[in-house]
Design a protein around this motif. Structure first.
Motif, short mmCIF file in Angstrom:
data_model
loop_
_atom_site.label_atom_id
_atom_site.label_comp_id
_atom_site.label_asym_id
_atom_site.label_seq_id
_atom_site.Cartn_x
_atom_site.Cartn_y
_atom_site.Cartn_z
N UNK A 90 0.87 -1.18 0.00
CA UNK A 90 0.00 0.00 0.00
C UNK A 90 0.90 1.23 0.00
N UNK A 91 1.59 1.46 -1.11
CA UNK A 91 2.66 2.47 -1.10
C UNK A 91 2.18 3.89 -0.85
N UNK A 92 0.86 4.10 -0.91
CA UNK A 92 0.40 5.47 -0.65
C UNK A 92 0.78 5.94 0.76
N UNK A 93 0.98 4.97 1.68
CA UNK A 93 1.33 5.39 3.05
C UNK A 93 2.68 6.09 3.08
N UNK A 94 3.52 5.81 2.09
CA UNK A 94 4.84 6.46 2.07
C UNK A 94 4.72 7.96 1.78
N UNK A 95 3.58 8.35 1.27
CA UNK A 95 3.37 9.77 1.00
C UNK A 95 2.66 10.50 2.12
N UNK A 96 2.42 9.80 3.22
CA UNK A 96 1.68 10.41 4.32
C UNK A 96 2.60 11.12 5.32
N UNK A 97 3.68 11.64 4.85
CA UNK A 97 4.59 12.32 5.76
C UNK A 97 4.52 13.83 5.51
N UNK A 98 4.16 14.60 6.54
CA UNK A 98 4.07 16.04 6.33
C UNK A 98 5.44 16.63 6.01
N UNK A 99 5.47 17.77 5.33
CA UNK A 99 6.76 18.42 5.11
C UNK A 99 7.33 18.93 6.43
N UNK A 100 8.53 19.45 6.35
CA UNK A 100 9.20 19.91 7.57
C UNK A 100 8.41 21.02 8.26
N UNK A 101 8.34 20.94 9.58
CA UNK A 101 7.61 21.97 10.33
C UNK A 101 8.35 23.30 10.35
N UNK A 102 9.63 23.27 9.98
CA UNK A 102 10.40 24.52 10.03
C UNK A 102 9.91 25.51 8.96
N UNK A 103 9.11 25.03 8.00
CA UNK A 103 8.60 25.94 6.97
C UNK A 103 7.47 26.81 7.52
N UNK A 104 6.92 26.43 8.67
CA UNK A 104 5.79 27.18 9.23
C UNK A 104 6.29 28.54 9.72
N UNK A 105 5.67 29.58 9.23
CA UNK A 105 6.05 30.92 9.68
C UNK A 105 5.20 31.28 10.90
N UNK A 106 5.76 30.98 12.05
CA UNK A 106 4.98 31.15 13.28
C UNK A 106 4.73 32.62 13.59
N UNK A 128 4.09 35.06 11.66
CA UNK A 128 2.95 35.63 10.93
C UNK A 128 1.64 35.03 11.43
N UNK A 129 1.70 33.88 12.10
CA UNK A 129 0.46 33.23 12.55
C UNK A 129 0.10 33.64 13.98
#
Lengths: 992, 405
Positions: A609-625, A627-628
């Protein structure tokens, strides 16, 4: 001179003033430390300014995970989620609940690494991935769920005071009413893939558990048995929810694919509310049926893995004891006595330090361990020269360090709240080494003799952790397992002198690739290390040769070997995993021919079920805290206090004539975001009540940290609809209460409660139903001091041993007269050799200190089992001082009294398979009780002496996974000299 | 009448081997066909009977004994004669094996044609071969990390288990905000220090916080001699002297102070009186001193009012009589500190000098924990801010209270 406490009782006003002064600063000092950071999606509250360093990481992890789940489930939760960060546990952990708001609690300490049962990378990210999965799978509403949420002004938390809230809770959040395995199964499944494969879905511990069950032809719980028995009596208790949940969900994912799996968990508009109904809708068969299929599949899978292991000769094992020990700590072999010292925790008996004769297997209990932890029991170190065992208590929270002198058997506490684990004793200078967890950091510490203080040797950067320390016999080299932020683990070596001089490098001794090195220890000559690793997928023993710098296997195990103890040149003691815990066993110190690897279910899923390999979020360091972020600053409860929910209620009201009428009304629940402040308001109306004065009913309770203020007018109560105990009273009242703590050292506690109350419009004595009040106004004040030290073994249904005592001074002031009364009660329980069976002795005595002893306000009243037909209080009401089974409620009274009681509790009878997943019986238990009572002891003319013998049987029913109800049936016979026998039956249904 | 595939479908449904669409077909069949319903009911009854026979767990020892016995008997059994022990035997064995394999293949082929079940098994076998081949060839690759594929690793004789591995989290992905402050309180000595009244007094001093901004000040404070000198009244008086601070600001004076002969001459009052004094003559024996004297800067210094005023000061003379003061003067760190404006400002501050005079200050300065703190950039950072200092000590107190409970 009047004792101060009596003086206070005589002057309730002064008492109130004192309460105000004493308590004013207490909550505010703590609350002032709370800080917040808010974004549009989250309100993060952290409990100390020094946790601020982690705030960006927690907030980014939250937003990152939230964004992933939003896309994944195509759903955006309403409003802000609450996140509470704290530093109260020894190991990192987290929890989530969807009611009344979506709320995540986050303990910031490093994770436990025991048995590699929960592999994970950076812990804030992985915790958020897991907890967010809970929120998304239980919070998402359909149109009907939304309708009920709007009707009830929010999601409803079941409240025992208003049982209809159970129904409302289900209507607003139906997926919350599911078993824990269901909740944890999907959360660990998703977390594993979101962590890039690090999680239980590819967990070696999980494979081992089921492989062992299959090898031993042991029971794999069915879907009902798991909840009724597997999560309560098995040595793994709650861990079974994770084990079975992850396994079943993974099986579904592999066999039927992820689309159908997610359809089962996703509360889409066309979905069924209850999880078993939705299962049938998605999979076309019942959950029980598919569970059976999974068990059949699991057996095939594990047989294949066992076949793989058996390709090469299995290591011969000689068990030392005749039964598994449950959970075990690290063990130490004492060549002088030929005994193994180890801490054990087995269902039914207290966790303890034990000495096991290696030759005969005879097990001798050395001492009890308070606050044992689940997997490792305690952190244990041994000084063979002074014959001292060092161990830790309060192991789940802030650990204390104790030393047990084996010559005297006496333990003494060395350090309180030391927060140190992974202890090891250095024979070179008698110091102890350990790892301290504080504020999210791991610190290697040294505790020099005489162990009065600890010293920081090195604090590791956030995300790096070290555990399973050991030290060479010459004290020159320290080793340990070191975990990194990416989840990788390695065996490292530290030169003690260099370490103390500030060298922060930890040379890697050996890399086990993706598998953890565990519990490596030095051989007595210091030339070898012995430890374990899941290198082949199975936990085998490995030996490291310092001279040749070579790592070799020492076993080919079918289940798993752990925590080796080299006892002789040709034998190694290991703890062999079994379905009932760890079994101390001997294996030869020989390298096996060859060791084969096993397969992991999670790997199959990643492949098929290779779709599970795509279930990884990108790095959290991209979040601009930046501005939020919408707000930061101190947490103020006044700014965060809101209505949680409101719903209709029904209550009963008994007037002075004894007539009960039905009242209908509303209940409003307010609270702040950290749960330290709340206000509950209940208003109802009984239209059939004769007296117009008594038709409206109002009750409000305000709680703020240690304070409680309650007010009532013609108080009514749901349970008064059923009786026989009635708490509704005519008139009005206002009470202020403060509860403080003088000692909190689990399980011991010493608390005091001060209360002042005023009543008006009375017709009945507030404390005793059916006793007419001679005056309509009453001022009452009380001071209570309560001590408790109660303990229970693993799998218990109630406290099984310990001590309690309680001293209460109460002053009733009516019509200018003060009626002070003093009451004392104590109890002590003993655990019998029969598992989960106890014997309790209780005694109480009380007296009126002044005033007319015939006045109702000066007297104590007794009688009855104490249970209502429908109830919410403790099941065993006969234990309360006012209870006396066999006679009517308040049938006996006295200005002073003495009461004694002995109770035997039977081991519970567990039901393995009685019911359905939505409703099943969990256990049945029996109590036999004998009670003696003497009233008016100082007046032979009024004195009454009664005895009673009775029995109470209780049956626990679990509904919708969360709601524990109990049926109770009691019978008692009471006797008084010269009076015919009284008999009494009792039936009660405890709703929650 | 039910067809064979329908019967098998019902069997597989009960065995739990159907896919969801097949399962739906079975349910439809059972609902519509009485014969199918009867068969389904019969088979389920049998299944339930089997389920009622509960698996019982034998004692651990019994299981272990049986397993041991099996293993031992296998090991103890007579050695089998190898098939190829003679040419004739080898031919016979080869023919026999071929025949068995052929029969087996034929039988399995027939079965495969007859049942979908076997077809599935066959497909599974093929799939397994493909998977094994894929693993052996390493295609398609799974994950990014080394060691993802199983096989012998660095431990001889042990096949390493494979584990799917996605993208690994890197330290660069972790965002923290000044964790050093929290790390500081992991040291119990620091904790003890910062929760002391003495430390609280020192940290409350604004001049001290200002001085802490100076690297030179911190370096000087790290010196034992400096801390000893600070304890003396004369030193503090000198530090309060305006002339001294002016002189200290001069590069020439600091250069001169590096000269031992100069320091000795100064200590002996050579610059207070005529230059023909004995002390000065002794100093002039030094080549370095003569070079210093010849410099323009030194001559300017000597001509300055501040220098002369300093040399004439009683406090300075008293201080110069102290060994520790002279040691401080000789230290590079102190001279560097003297070049710092912040340091001189701090020295000029009445409150700072008062603080220095206190026992609390000296206690703090003398502690090892304070030197640990001083070495921390985080502490230096927070000590410059009154607000940050307060927050730091609030937390320190809270932590200390918990530890003391």
């Amino acid at each position: 001179m009047t004792p101060p406490i009596i003086a206070l009782a005589r002057h309730p006003g002064r008492t109130l003033a004192l309460l105000c002064c004493v308590g004013m600063w207490a909550p505010s000092a703590l609350a002032a430390q709370f800080q917040t950071l808010e974004t549009g999606d989250m309100r993060l509250v952290y409990t100390s300014p020094l946790q601020a360093y982690l705030v960006p990481q927690v907030a980014r992890s939250f937003e990152n995970s939230l964004q992933f789940h939003r896309r994944f489930w195509n759903y955006d939760p309403d409003g802000r989620m609450e996140v509470l960060m704290h530093d109260l546990w020894h190991y990192g952990n987290a929890g989530a609940r969807p009611v009344p708001d979506n709320h995540i609690t986050l303990g910031i300490e490093p994770y436990a690494h025991e048995y590699e049962s929960g592999p994970a990378p950076e812990r804030m990210g992985s915790s958020m991935n897991h907890e967010m999965a809970h929120i998304f799978t239980v919070d998402r509403p359909t149109r009907s769920d939304r309708f009920f949420r709007s009707v009830f002004f929010g999601k409803v938390t079941p409240n025992v005071e208003a049982p209809p809230s159970m129904l409302y809770g289900y209507l607003t959040t139906p997926r919350w009413y599911t078993p824990r395995w269901y909740l944890e199964g999907i959360a660990t499944y998703l977390e594993t893939w979101m962590n890039g494969g690090l999680g239980r879905a590819i967990g070696p511990y999980d494979e081992m558990v089921f492989r062992t069950l299959v090898r031993d032809s042991a029971r794999i719980y069915d879907v009902v048995g798991l909840e009724s028995e597997g999560t309560t009596v098995d040595f793994q208790v709650g861990v079974n929810s994770y084990l079975y949940g992850t396994r079943f969900v993974s099986y579904l994912g592999l066999r039927y694919g992820n689309d159908s799996l997610l359809a089962w968990f996703n509360r889409t508009p066309e979905s069924q509310a209850y999880f078993t109904s939705q299962f049938r809708q998605v999979y076309g068969r019942s959950l029980e049926e598919e569970w059976s299929r999974w068990i059949a599949w699991e057996k095939d899978w594990q047989r294949a893995n066992l076949d793989s292991i058996r390709q090469h000769p299995i290591t011969p094992v000689r068990p030392i004891t005749d039964r598994a020990l449950g959970s075990v700590s690290r063990g130490y072999y004492d060549p002088a006595s030929h005994e193994l010292y180890v801490a054990i925790r087995y269902p039914g008996q207290e966790a303890s330090l034990a000495a096991i004769d290696v030759a005969t297997g005879r097990t001798r209990k050395i001492s009890t361990i308070l606050g044992a932890s689940g997997f490792s029991v305690t952190s244990l170190a041994f000084d063979p020269a002074s014959r001292t065992l060092f161990y830790t208590t309060n192991n789940a929270d802030w650990r204390h360090l104790l030393a047990l002198d084996m010559k005297t058997g006496h333990s003494r506490r060395l350090l309180t709240n030391a927060r140190i684990g992974d202890l090891v004793f250095d024979p070179a200078d008698r110091s102890l080494w350990g790892v301290r967890h504080d504020n999210g950091f791991s610190t290697i510490v040294r505790i020099p003799w005489p162990y009065t203080e600890w010293r920081q040797v090195q604090t590791l950067p956030y995300g790096r952790d070290i555990f399973d320390l050991d030290i060479s016999p010459d004290g020159a080299t320290l080793i340990g397992s070191q975990g990194e932020i990416d989840g990788s683990l390695r065996l490292v070596r530290m030169d003690v002198a260099a370490l103390q001089a500030g060298d922060t490098t930890h040379p890697v001794l050996f890399e086990f690739g993706q598998w953890s090195p565990s519990n490596f220890v030095f051989s007595p000559d210091g030339k070898f290390l012995f430890g374990s690793s899941y290198y082949s997928g199975v936990s085998n023993i490995f030996r490291y040769d310092f001279e040749h710098q070579k790592m070799e296997p020492l076993s080919n195990a079918e289940t798993g070997f752990f925590k080796p103890v080299p006892v002789s040149p040709d034998s190694v003691l290991v703890f062999q995993f079994s379905g009932r815990g760890f079994l101390p066993s001997m294996i030869p110190n020989l390298v096996p021919e060859r060791v084969s690897a096993i397969r992991f279910l999670g790997n199959e899923i990643a492949e098929k079920r290779p779709e599970v390999q795509g279930w990884m979020p990108p790095s959290s360091s991209r979040i601009n805290l930046d501005s939020m972020t919408t707000a930061t600053g101190p947490y103020r409860w006044t700014h965060n206090f809101k209505l949680d929910n409101a719903y209709p209620i029904v209550e009963g009201y008994e007037d002075v004539a004894g007539r009960t009428t039905v009242a209908g009304g509303m209940r409003f629940n307010f609270s702040d975001r950290v749960g330290a402040t709340s206000l509950d308001v209940t208003a109802s109306w009984s239209p059939t009540q004769d007296s117009t004065y008594e038709r409206p009913h109002l009750r409000a309770v305000f709680r703020h940290w240690n304070w409680k203020v309650s007010a009532a007018f013609n108080r009514a109560d749901f349970y008064d609809l059923f009786g026989p105990t009635k708490v509704s009273r005519r008139g009005y009242s206002l009470a202020v209460q403060y509860t403080g703590s003088l000692l909190q050292d689990a399980p011991r506690s010493l608390t005091y409660t001060l209360q002042a109350a005023g009543y008006g419009g009375l017709q009945t004595v507030p404390d005793f139903q059916g006793v007419a009040a001679p005056y309509d106004k009453l001022l009452s004040s009380s001071a209570n001091l309560a001590y408790g030290s109660l303990r229970r073994s693993l799998g218990a249904i109630d406290d099984e041993l310990g001590t309690t005592w309680d001293l209460t001074l109460r002053g009733n002031q009516v019509n200018g007269t003060l009626f002070p009364r003093l009451n004392f009660e104590a109890g002590r329980g003993f655990l019998l050799p029969l598992d989960h069976s106890s014997l309790w002795f209780r005694a109480s005595a009380g007296t009126a200190l002044a005033g007319d002893r015939t006045d109702p306000f000066a007297r104590f009243y007794f009688g009855g089992f104490g249970n209502n037909k429908v109830d919410h209080r403790a099941i065993q009401q006969f234990r309360e001082v006012e209870a006396f089974p066999g006679i009517g409620i308040n049938a006996v009274s006295g200005a002073n009294y003495g009461r004694a009681q002995v109770e035997w509790t039977s081991p519970p009878l567990r039901f393995r398979r009685v019911g359905t997943p939505s409703m099943y019986l969990r256990w049945a238990a029996l109590s036999l009780v004998a009670t003696g009572l003497v009233t008016d002891m100082d007046d032979p003319a009024l004195r009454r002496t009664l005895t009673s013998a009775g029995a109470q049987a209780d049956v626990r029913l679990v509904t919708l996974s969360h709601l524990d109800s109990t049926f109770s049936l009691g019978y008692a016979v009471a006797q008084e000299r010269g009076v015919p026998l009284h008999t009494q039956w009792m039936f009660s249904f405890k709703i929650m | 009448m039910l067809q064979q595939h329908q019967i098998e479908l019902i069997h597989r449904e009960i065995d739990g081997a159907t896919m969801p669409d097949e399962s739906a077909a079975v349910r439809k069949l059972v609902a519509e066909d009485p014969e199918a319903r009867a068969l389904d009911a019969d088979l389920r009854r049998v299944g339930r009977l089997f389920q009622q026979v509960e698996a019982r767990e034998p004692p651990i020892h019994l299981k272990q004994s049986i397993l041991d016995a099996v293993a031992q008997s296998a090991r103890a059994s007579p050695k089998e004669v190898p098939a190829w022990s003679s040419p004739f035997a080898f031919v016979r064995w080869s023919l026999s094996t071929l025949k068995t394999a052929f029969e087996s293949l034929t039988e399995h082929t027939e079965m495969a044609i007859m049942t979908k079940k076997t077809m599935i098994i066959g497909s599974t076998v093929i799939a397994t071969v493909v998977v094994v081949a894929a693993i052996a060839t390493g295609f398609p690759p799974i994950g990014n990390g080394a060691g993802t594929i199983g096989g012998d690793g660095p431990i001889s004789g042990v096949q390493q288990a494979s584990r799917y591995q996605g993208r690994a989290i890197t330290p660069a992905e972790v965002t923290l905000q000044n964790p050093e402050i929290s790390v500081l309180l992991q040291n119990p000595e620091v904790l003890k220090l910062v929760t002391s009244e003495a430390f609280r007094t020192v940290m409350a001093n604004e001049a001290f916080r200002s001085a802490m901004a100076s690297e030179a000040f911190r370096t000087a404070m790290a010196s034992e001699a400096f801390r000893t000198a600070m304890a003396s009244e004369a030193f503090r008086t000198v530090m309060a002297n305006e002339a001294y601070r002016t002189v200290m600001a001069s590069e020439a004076y600091r250069t001169a102070m590096a000269n031992e002969a100069f320091r000795t001459a100064q200590a002996q009052g050579a610059f207070r009186t005529a230059q023909s004094t004995e002390a000065l003559r002794t100093a002039q024996a030094s080549e370095a001193f003569r070079t210093l004297q010849a410099s323009e800067a030194f001559r300017t210094l000597q001509a300055s009012e501040a220098f002369r005023s300093l040399q004439a000061s009683e406090a300075f003379r008293t201080a110069m009589a102290s060994e520790s003061f002279r040691t401080v003067m000789a230290s590079e760190a102190f001279r560097t500190a003297m070049a710092s404006e912040a340091f001189r400002t701090a020295m000029a501050s009445e409150s700072f000098r008062t603080a220095m005079a206190s026992e609390a200050f000296r206690t703090v300065m003398a502690s090892e924990a304070f030197r640990t703190l001083q070495n921390s950039e985080a502490f230096r950072s927070l000590s410059r801010s009154a607000q940050a200092s307060e927050a730091f000590m609030t937390e320190a107190n809270r932590t200390a209270q918990r530890t003391a409970e």
